[in-house]
Design a protein around this motif. Structure first.
Motif, PDB file in Angstrom:
ATOM      1  N   GLN A  64     -84.498   0.536 -39.538  1.00 55.26           N
ATOM      2  CA  GLN A  64     -83.767   1.530 -38.751  1.00 55.26           C
ATOM      3  C   GLN A  64     -82.738   2.326 -39.563  1.00 55.26           C
ATOM      4  N   ASP A  65     -82.040   1.667 -40.483  1.00 55.06           N
ATOM      5  CA  ASP A  65     -80.994   2.370 -41.226  1.00 55.06           C
ATOM      6  C   ASP A  65     -81.562   3.452 -42.144  1.00 55.06           C
ATOM      7  N   ALA A  66     -82.830   3.314 -42.538  1.00 53.77           N
ATOM      8  CA  ALA A  66     -83.450   4.359 -43.357  1.00 53.77           C
ATOM      9  C   ALA A  66     -83.515   5.666 -42.576  1.00 53.77           C
ATOM     10  N   TYR A  67     -83.706   5.574 -41.254  1.00 50.31           N
ATOM     11  CA  TYR A  67     -83.790   6.775 -40.418  1.00 50.31           C
ATOM     12  C   TYR A  67     -82.426   7.451 -40.280  1.00 50.31           C
ATOM     13  N   ILE A  68     -81.399   6.640 -40.027  1.00 47.92           N
ATOM     14  CA  ILE A  68     -80.093   7.267 -39.786  1.00 47.92           C
ATOM     15  C   ILE A  68     -79.530   7.868 -41.077  1.00 47.92           C
ATOM     16  N   TYR A  69     -79.784   7.207 -42.195  1.00 44.58           N
ATOM     17  CA  TYR A  69     -79.287   7.774 -43.450  1.00 44.58           C
ATOM     18  C   TYR A  69     -80.124   8.983 -43.878  1.00 44.58           C
ATOM     19  N   ARG A  70     -81.380   8.989 -43.497  1.00 48.96           N
ATOM     20  CA  ARG A  70     -82.179  10.178 -43.776  1.00 48.96           C
ATOM     21  C   ARG A  70     -81.689  11.347 -42.916  1.00 48.96           C
ATOM     22  N   ALA A  71     -81.307  11.040 -41.689  1.00 49.48           N
ATOM     23  CA  ALA A  71     -80.751  12.080 -40.816  1.00 49.48           C
ATOM     24  C   ALA A  71     -79.446  12.623 -41.391  1.00 49.48           C
ATOM     25  N   ARG A  72     -78.581  11.722 -41.857  1.00 48.94           N
ATOM     26  CA  ARG A  72     -77.292  12.144 -42.427  1.00 48.94           C
ATOM     27  C   ARG A  72     -77.503  12.971 -43.695  1.00 48.94           C
ATOM     28  N   ALA A  75     -82.740  11.774 -52.469  1.00 47.32           N
ATOM     29  CA  ALA A  75     -82.349  10.754 -51.483  1.00 47.32           C
ATOM     30  C   ALA A  75     -83.270  10.799 -50.279  1.00 47.32           C
ATOM     31  N   ASP A  76     -83.559  12.001 -49.791  1.00 46.46           N
ATOM     32  CA  ASP A  76     -84.455  12.177 -48.641  1.00 46.46           C
ATOM     33  C   ASP A  76     -85.827  11.576 -48.948  1.00 46.46           C
ATOM     34  N   ALA A  77     -86.334  11.829 -50.159  1.00 51.38           N
ATOM     35  CA  ALA A  77     -87.642  11.291 -50.550  1.00 51.38           C
ATOM     36  C   ALA A  77     -87.598   9.771 -50.645  1.00 51.38           C
ATOM     37  N   ALA A  78     -86.477   9.239 -51.128  1.00 48.60           N
ATOM     38  CA  ALA A  78     -86.342   7.782 -51.260  1.00 48.60           C
ATOM     39  C   ALA A  78     -86.370   7.120 -49.883  1.00 48.60           C
ATOM     40  N   PHE A  79     -85.621   7.682 -48.920  1.00 51.03           N
ATOM     41  CA  PHE A  79     -85.645   7.133 -47.562  1.00 51.03           C
ATOM     42  C   PHE A  79     -87.047   7.265 -46.963  1.00 51.03           C
ATOM     43  N   GLY A  80     -87.735   8.345 -47.322  1.00 44.69           N
ATOM     44  CA  GLY A  80     -89.099   8.542 -46.832  1.00 44.69           C
ATOM     45  C   GLY A  80     -90.030   7.441 -47.310  1.00 44.69           C
ATOM     46  N   LEU A 135     -76.403  16.978 -44.541  1.00 45.85           N
ATOM     47  CA  LEU A 135     -75.739  17.529 -45.728  1.00 45.85           C
ATOM     48  C   LEU A 135     -76.554  18.670 -46.335  1.00 45.85           C
ATOM     49  N   LEU A 136     -77.882  18.572 -46.210  1.00 44.71           N
ATOM     50  CA  LEU A 136     -78.760  19.619 -46.715  1.00 44.71           C
ATOM     51  C   LEU A 136     -78.831  20.821 -45.765  1.00 44.71           C
ATOM     52  N   GLU A 137     -78.125  20.688 -44.609  1.00 45.67           N
ATOM     53  CA  GLU A 137     -78.107  21.729 -43.570  1.00 45.67           C
ATOM     54  C   GLU A 137     -79.505  21.994 -43.016  1.00 45.67           C
ATOM     55  N   ASN A 138     -80.314  20.934 -43.003  1.00 46.52           N
ATOM     56  CA  ASN A 138     -81.657  21.005 -42.436  1.00 46.52           C
ATOM     57  C   ASN A 138     -81.591  20.372 -41.043  1.00 46.52           C
ATOM     58  N   ASP A 139     -81.073  21.134 -40.102  1.00 49.36           N
ATOM     59  CA  ASP A 139     -80.737  20.583 -38.783  1.00 49.36           C
ATOM     60  C   ASP A 139     -81.962  20.073 -38.022  1.00 49.36           C
ATOM     61  N   GLU A 140     -83.077  20.744 -38.168  1.00 45.41           N
ATOM     62  CA  GLU A 140     -84.284  20.331 -37.448  1.00 45.41           C
ATOM     63  C   GLU A 140     -84.713  18.929 -37.872  1.00 45.41           C
ATOM     64  N   MET A 141     -84.747  18.700 -39.195  1.00 42.96           N
ATOM     65  CA  MET A 141     -85.133  17.374 -39.700  1.00 42.96           C
ATOM     66  C   MET A 141     -84.052  16.347 -39.399  1.00 42.96           C
ATOM     67  N   MET A 142     -82.794  16.802 -39.420  1.00 38.68           N
ATOM     68  CA  MET A 142     -81.705  15.895 -39.060  1.00 38.68           C
ATOM     69  C   MET A 142     -81.925  15.341 -37.654  1.00 38.68           C
ATOM     70  N   ALA A 143     -82.171  16.247 -36.698  1.00 35.17           N
ATOM     71  CA  ALA A 143     -82.364  15.827 -35.305  1.00 35.17           C
ATOM     72  C   ALA A 143     -83.585  14.916 -35.170  1.00 35.17           C
ATOM     73  N   LYS A 144     -84.648  15.241 -35.919  1.00 41.90           N
ATOM     74  CA  LYS A 144     -85.877  14.446 -35.858  1.00 41.90           C
ATOM     75  C   LYS A 144     -85.602  12.996 -36.240  1.00 41.90           C
ATOM     76  N   TYR A 145     -84.863  12.790 -37.344  1.00 37.19           N
ATOM     77  CA  TYR A 145     -84.650  11.414 -37.812  1.00 37.19           C
ATOM     78  C   TYR A 145     -83.637  10.665 -36.965  1.00 37.19           C
ATOM     79  N   TYR A 146     -82.665  11.404 -36.354  1.00 38.25           N
ATOM     80  CA  TYR A 146     -81.777  10.736 -35.393  1.00 38.25           C
ATOM     81  C   TYR A 146     -82.589  10.264 -34.191  1.00 38.25           C
ATOM     82  N   GLU A 147     -83.493  11.083 -33.727  1.00 38.73           N
ATOM     83  CA  GLU A 147     -84.334  10.702 -32.583  1.00 38.73           C
ATOM     84  C   GLU A 147     -85.207   9.496 -32.931  1.00 38.73           C
TER      85      GLU A 147
END
Length: 554
Positions: free
Chosen positions: A465-473, A450-455, A477-489
């Protein structure tokens, strides 16, 4: 005795002239796609004069057009023993070799066909070129080589010019093709097909208005020439696809012209099958089912009828008939299976597996359907263009795991017209399938897909824009907080750049983004964490999570 000899000579001469006239009549029927009529004429010639090798050659060619290789081979081999025109039959056998991917055997047969021919003969070279063009895997360059040999002998022969037009057309040399067709018709204005092909070139160039005018001119000179009505039908079909607002109007015209084409031919099984192929393009499945049943009455054993029955049964909701018909067709090792056969079989199994009332999916049948769809795409990658709609229906039913299985196949084709949308829905389908209430443990491998698809969506369309928020979400779920914060930003940045109105419309998503970015900084950068929680409170002063988190940070 002398009188008897003269009488015998006159009889033989008369028979030869009659046979020649009948051969020309058969050739005209073949050109007009009246194959059953042509077969009747040629069989009569062979019965009257078994030594007529040209008649057996032409008859064998008709059987090749009808994909009846066994009958074609019988007549070609019979023709080799003929007293005249025998060598032409080597060309027919050569085409069978080409159809069976045996190029060296084909070339050997073509060499036998041209061995010791007269210096002024060019017919053999023309027919060899046609064999290359009519083979299952056409070789237009080889056809041009053969035609150029004939050109050295007689460069102005109308049939040679016509064949040049076909070869250049197949080789995608439109200018040379146009010149050759025009020269052929100017040399012999009875070559209606050459005149018609000028319109075909315009159709291929999407000059539909001019193509229709060209075909109308052909009809004005020869209203009984059936193939021109088929070309008009196909022109209106393509025109309708290029002008969606007029699709219904043009598709009705197309279907009308195809019926006209059938009436001008002989309603043979071959014509009906070509009509059936067109009905599939036009998506007129009710008419296809009627046509398939008519063909079944004509020839209950012809396997291709099962294909048409299967396709139409699926589209008309008769799923069990669809599955059985297509499975029976595929099971026959002599049938030439195409990608769409596996696509329809797979789609029929998906539909059978999916109980809309109970929303229960028979996973075994569903997985078998997915496997068939994969086979379809392996045969022809463009089948992916048909998968978006299927995936979307499953997605709308909230069958996210099943939708993801379809979208995962769809995105294997980067040239698909739905590539970006399919990637977005692939990512979403995987995300939502991992957030269902009954999910005990998330699937990290699927979430990485899923992450690769949004990428891929972001790479091709950076402002989605929605590709970023769903990639963050997904990364949450993957507990990759650093990347989560990056895509929310990134989401916040993209939406903010679109203006205040867009920010207001996405207030709740901004609150989600600010809170989770802040939570990520809570243990590493308290200043930034407070900054983002305060941004939340600026949008929602009563936000409990932000308020309680700020109190904790103090």
């Amino acid at each position: 005795m002398n009188t008897f000899k003269i009488f015998s000579f006159l009889v033989l001469a008369t028979i030869s002239v009659t046979n020649a006239q009948d051969i020309e009549s058969a050739k005209k029927s073949i050109d007009a796609e009246q194959y059953e009529k042509a077969k009747t004429i040629l069989k009569s010639i062979i019965q009257a004069k078994p030594g007529n090798g040209k008649a057996t050659f032409l008859l064998g060619n008709i059987y090749l057009k009808q994909n009846i290789e066994d009958s074609a081979k019988i007549y070609f081999q019979k023709g080799l023993a003929a007293s005249e025109g025998a060598k032409l039959n080597y060309i027919g056998l050569g085409q069978i070799d080409l159809d069976n991917d045996n190029t060296s055997a084909a070339q050997a047969n073509f060499a036998l066909a041209t061995k010791d021919i007269k210096k002024k003969d060019i017919e053999e070279y023309i027919y060899i070129a046609k064999a290359y063009m009519n083979a299952n895997k056409p070789d237009y360059k080889a056809a041009l080589v053969s035609l150029n040999k004939a050109k050295l002998v007689n460069s102005t022969d109308a049939n040679l010019l016509m064949a040049f037009g076909d070869a250049y057309y197949g080789d995608k040399n439109q200018n040379e093709s146009y010149t050759a067709y025009r020269s052929a018709f100017n040399t012999d204005n009875t070559l209606t097909r050459a005149n018609m092909q000028l319109g075909v070139l315009l159709k291929g160039a999407k000059a539909y208005t001019e193509a229709v005018k060209s075909f109308d001119n052909v009809i004005a000179t020869n209203p009984n020439y059936g193939p021109v009505y088929r070309e008009l039908a196909e022109t209106y079909y393509y025109w309708g696809n290029n002008e969606p607002k007029k699709y219904n109007e043009y598709i009705q015209k197309a279907l009308g012209y195809y019926e006209k084409y059938l009436s001008m031919t002989d309603y043979s099984l071959t014509s009906r099958m070509r009509h059936a192929d067109f009905l599939i393009l036009a998506k007129d499945y009710k008419a296809l089912e009627i046509e398939a049943n008519k063909m079944k009455e004509l020839d209950n054993v012809n396997p291709r009828i099962l294909r048409y029955l299967g396709y139409s049964a699926y589209e008309n909701g008769n799923i069990d008939v669809a599955i059985k018909s297509i499975q029976d067709f595929i099971a026959n090792p002599t049938n030439k299976i195409i990608a769409r056969d596996y696509l329809y079989l797979g789609l029929a199994k998906l539909k059978k597996a999916n109980n809309l009332e109970t929303k229960i999916v028979d996973q075994t049948i569903f997985d078998a359907g997915v496997a068939d769809i994969k086979k379809s795409v392996e045969i022809e990658i463009s089948m992916t263009n048909d998968l978006s709609e299927i995936g979307k229906k499953l997605y709308e039913q909230k069958l996210y795991r099943e939708a993801a299985a379809i979208y995962e196949i769809a995105v294997t084709n980067p040239d698909s017209r739905n590539f970006l949308l399919d990637n977005f829905y692939l990512g979403n389908s995987i995300y939502f399938s991992n957030t269902k209430k009954d999910v005990v443990k998330v699937d990290p491998i699927a979430l990485q897909k899923a992450d690769a698809a949004f990428g891929r969506v972001i790479e091709a369309s950076p402002t989605t824009q929605d590709a970023y928020i769903y990639r963050a979400r997904t990364n949450r779920l993957l507990e990759n907080d650093e990347m989560m914060a990056k895509y929310y930003e990134e989401y916040i940045r993209i939406v903010t750049e679109k203006g205040p109105e867009e920010v207001v419309k996405n207030k709740n998503k901004f609150i989600e983004s600010y809170n989770l970015i802040a939570a990520n900084y809570a243990y590493t950068d308290k200043v930034k964490a407070k900054e983002y929680f305060n941004k939340t409170l600026a949008l929602d002063p009563t936000n409990q999570y932000a308020t309680e988190s700020l109190a904790t940070l103090k």
